[in-house]
Design a protein around this motif. Sequence first.
Motif, mmCIF file in Angstrom:
data_model
loop_
_atom_site.group_PDB
_atom_site.id
_atom_site.type_symbol
_atom_site.label_atom_id
_atom_site.label_comp_id
_atom_site.label_asym_id
_atom_site.label_seq_id
_atom_site.Cartn_x
_atom_site.Cartn_y
_atom_site.Cartn_z
ATOM 1 N N GLN A 184 0.827 -1.205 0.000
ATOM 2 C CA GLN A 184 0.000 0.000 0.000
ATOM 3 C C GLN A 184 0.865 1.260 0.000
ATOM 4 O OE1 GLN A 184 -3.531 0.350 -0.069
ATOM 5 N NE2 GLN A 184 -3.196 -1.698 -0.869
ATOM 6 N N LEU A 222 3.553 6.507 -6.881
ATOM 7 C CA LEU A 222 2.788 7.493 -7.643
ATOM 8 C C LEU A 222 3.290 8.907 -7.389
ATOM 9 C CD1 LEU A 222 -0.718 5.960 -7.007
ATOM 10 C CD2 LEU A 222 0.338 6.223 -9.248
ATOM 11 N N ASN A 278 10.031 12.437 -5.175
ATOM 12 C CA ASN A 278 8.595 12.337 -5.446
ATOM 13 C C ASN A 278 8.265 12.849 -6.844
ATOM 14 O OD1 ASN A 278 7.907 11.247 -2.929
ATOM 15 N ND2 ASN A 278 8.059 13.267 -2.004
ATOM 16 N N ARG A 327 9.218 10.031 -9.199
ATOM 17 C CA ARG A 327 8.274 8.907 -9.109
ATOM 18 C C ARG A 327 6.982 9.203 -9.860
ATOM 19 N NH1 ARG A 327 9.279 7.845 -2.810
ATOM 20 N NH2 ARG A 327 10.909 6.262 -2.948
ATOM 21 N N ALA A 328 6.590 10.466 -9.861
ATOM 22 C CA ALA A 328 5.370 10.818 -10.586
ATOM 23 C C ALA A 328 5.547 10.593 -12.086
ATOM 24 C CB ALA A 328 4.996 12.264 -10.295
ATOM 25 N N PHE A 379 -5.874 0.584 -3.618
ATOM 26 C CA PHE A 379 -6.257 1.037 -2.282
ATOM 27 C C PHE A 379 -7.657 0.480 -1.970
ATOM 28 C CE2 PHE A 379 -3.749 4.809 -3.972
ATOM 29 C CZ PHE A 379 -2.544 4.266 -3.556
ATOM 30 N N LEU A 429 -6.845 9.882 -6.859
ATOM 31 C CA LEU A 429 -6.156 10.321 -5.643
ATOM 32 C C LEU A 429 -4.811 11.007 -5.920
ATOM 33 C CD1 LEU A 429 -5.923 10.492 -2.579
ATOM 34 C CD2 LEU A 429 -4.915 8.203 -2.593
ATOM 35 N N ALA A 430 -3.933 10.314 -6.623
ATOM 36 C CA ALA A 430 -2.608 10.886 -6.847
ATOM 37 C C ALA A 430 -2.659 12.058 -7.832
ATOM 38 C CB ALA A 430 -1.642 9.824 -7.352
ATOM 39 N N THR A 448 -3.622 14.871 -5.412
ATOM 40 C CA THR A 448 -2.640 15.213 -4.372
ATOM 41 C C THR A 448 -1.266 15.532 -4.951
ATOM 42 O OG1 THR A 448 -2.170 12.867 -4.057
ATOM 43 C CG2 THR A 448 -3.758 13.853 -2.563
ATOM 44 N N VAL A 449 -0.863 14.808 -6.003
ATOM 45 C CA VAL A 449 0.494 14.994 -6.521
ATOM 46 C C VAL A 449 0.509 15.962 -7.700
ATOM 47 C CG1 VAL A 449 2.499 13.843 -7.508
ATOM 48 C CG2 VAL A 449 1.126 12.694 -5.752
ATOM 49 N N LYS A 484 -1.901 17.928 -8.505
ATOM 50 C CA LYS A 484 -2.696 19.129 -8.162
ATOM 51 C C LYS A 484 -3.758 19.441 -9.215
ATOM 52 C CE LYS A 484 0.188 19.705 -4.747
ATOM 53 N NZ LYS A 484 -0.152 18.984 -3.520
ATOM 54 N N ARG A 493 -4.325 3.602 -13.000
ATOM 55 C CA ARG A 493 -3.897 4.477 -11.905
ATOM 56 C C ARG A 493 -2.498 5.040 -12.176
ATOM 57 N NH1 ARG A 493 -3.210 1.939 -5.969
ATOM 58 N NH2 ARG A 493 -1.565 0.803 -7.064
ATOM 59 N N ALA A 494 -1.609 4.178 -12.654
ATOM 60 C CA ALA A 494 -0.252 4.643 -12.953
ATOM 61 C C ALA A 494 -0.254 5.580 -14.154
ATOM 62 C CB ALA A 494 0.663 3.448 -13.207
ATOM 63 N N MET A 544 -0.952 9.541 -14.097
ATOM 64 C CA MET A 544 0.054 10.552 -13.766
ATOM 65 C C MET A 544 0.779 11.055 -15.021
ATOM 66 S SD MET A 544 -0.457 10.549 -10.612
ATOM 67 C CE MET A 544 0.844 11.565 -9.981
#
Lengths: 333, 243
Positions: free
Chosen positions: A234, A241, B76, B79-80, B92, B103-104, B107-108, B110, B152-153, B156
């Motif tokens: 998790q 990400l 970070n 990784r994005a 999740f 989610l990402a 949050t990542v 924006k 999900r990946a 980004m």
Amino acid sequence: MTMLGNQIKKPSYVLSITLFFLMLAGIIGGIYYATLQIDYVWRWYRVPQYFLFHDKMEVKSEIEGDVSSISVSGKQTMITVKDTDQEESYVVTDGTLLVDEGDRIYPGDTLAFQKKWKAGILMQGLWLTLKVSFIAIIFGILIGLFGGLARISANPALRWSAITYVELIRGSPLLVQIFIWYFVLGTLINTILAKQNMWQVPPLWFGVAALACFTGAYVAEIVRAGIQSIHRGQSEASRSLGMTYVQCMVHVILPQAFRRIIPPLAGQFISLIKDSSLLGIIAIRELTKATREVVTTSLQPFELWFVCAILYLVLTFTFSMFLQYLERRTLSQ
Amino acid sequence: MIHVENLYKTFFVPHKVKALHNVNLNIDAGEVVVVIGPSGSGKSTLLRCLNQLETANSGKILIDGIDVMDPKTNINKIRAEVGMVFQSFNLFPHKTVLENITLAQITVRKRSKADAHDKAMHLLEKVGITDKARVYPDQLSGGQQQRVAIARALAMDPKVMLFDEPTSALDPEMIGEVLDVMKNLAGEGMTMVVVTHEMGFAREVADRVIFMDQGAVVEVGTPEHFFTNPEHDRTKLFLSQIL
Ligand SMILES: Nc1ncnc2c1ncn2[C@@H]1O[C@H](COP(=O)(O)OP(=O)(O)OP(=O)(O)O)[C@@H](O)[C@H]1O
Ligand SMILES: [Mg+2]
């Protein structure tokens, strides 16, 4: 499912239940019979007044003069006292008047009796127990959350601080910790404050601090275990990400850990509510201390200690019901 | 796009293992590289070093020209740009399919909720699961979960996608649907590093195949080369076991 192993046949089931109630009745009857042997007189009717009582308050005049008017509107009565140069009005709700119109009044004379419902000592004690527990739980959660996160932090300073804190707190009795907070830290803090001519911290806050720190250590361990029970994948998925440590904790790990830690947290907080009974020794009049005081004045220890125990039971039971509801709600989404 | 130089990684716990031993690698933009090798040969470790889920002991990794192992680099941010798909999906479980994908982004990256939502729906369409946007991951089949993980990946907008045995945890009948998504992705020109035992996939879409053993790159070549005349004995032995 778990019942399958020792299923009970219907007749013996009824028999068991009957036995249970017989046993219960036996114990209660036994105690009652024993109290008769020592000539104890049960007076349950005296208990309610310690929760709520009708206080009789005197309404007194502050000036000298004549009662110029008495006007009644519903339950309220207004008495006006008038002199040559001054006038004063008193409102009495639900009371008994002692004066008539035209009476001469001197300062300090009682104009009327007024009745008012007031919370008794036990009610105040119950309220204080609730208040102390509530504040300690809130701070306990905060301390525990940070303690638990520090405990698994990669930073050795944080990690070792958390370990030391948890081990110190868990390794000594709560009673001793309360004494240390009150007699050692409390004396230090209040003496220093007094030297600066500043406000004094009341004992209540040292009691709350002791409880919060005590609970915090246990919550920290619960939080740590909760976080570690979440699969490593998790955090790897969220970090891969590009989420930061904080984002990963807030959005991914903690929400999942939260569901798992509700049951152990509930147990911890129920302990806290019961442990707050120790605060009586540092002059905090919570439920247990209040009960002790009432016992010394009323001389009805048997009724009052049972009532005290039942009140704790009501508190803890309500709380555990609330947390079970919370658990069901987070699981059912 | 990816440049790996003299990469070493040794694990000391529970016992000493040289997981990566002097690995050198160059992967161009748009290239699809399949990594094969026996269990414990360091394939996962290599992939995890690329996005710093694992920190190598020494060596150099450049991704899109940025030194990943430099402490001053904001990892970070890297990784994005580098998407990763795991063997065990790692969706999740407390979030819906849609929330998993947004989610990402929010949050990542924006992005606004609406933008993230649109992007997620578009990607779900691409991986073929539009009707499950509002359900939770545990209501999906393994193949569907892995396709959501890919979406999900992709949300980004990564420059590189890493796949660590994406089909190994799937029932045979679901492998195809995941591989199809990956083939489409390769066809669109995505730079991909794929650890897999699916030799059909390697043959069809890989530009290059890398064979690893005991932490080292033993042989590199086209799929053609691997299937017709592999050079090393270890490669031959491995291929004879899995084909
Ligand atoms: N976190 C870790 N701690 C200790 N040892 C590890 C860790 N991760 C990997 N290793 C060891 O490093 C070696 C390489 O592991 P790695 O997971 O990279 O192999 P792999 O090629 O992906 O194998 P598989 O096909 O089984 O996934 C193995 O011997 C493994 O035991
Ligand atoms: Mg692996």
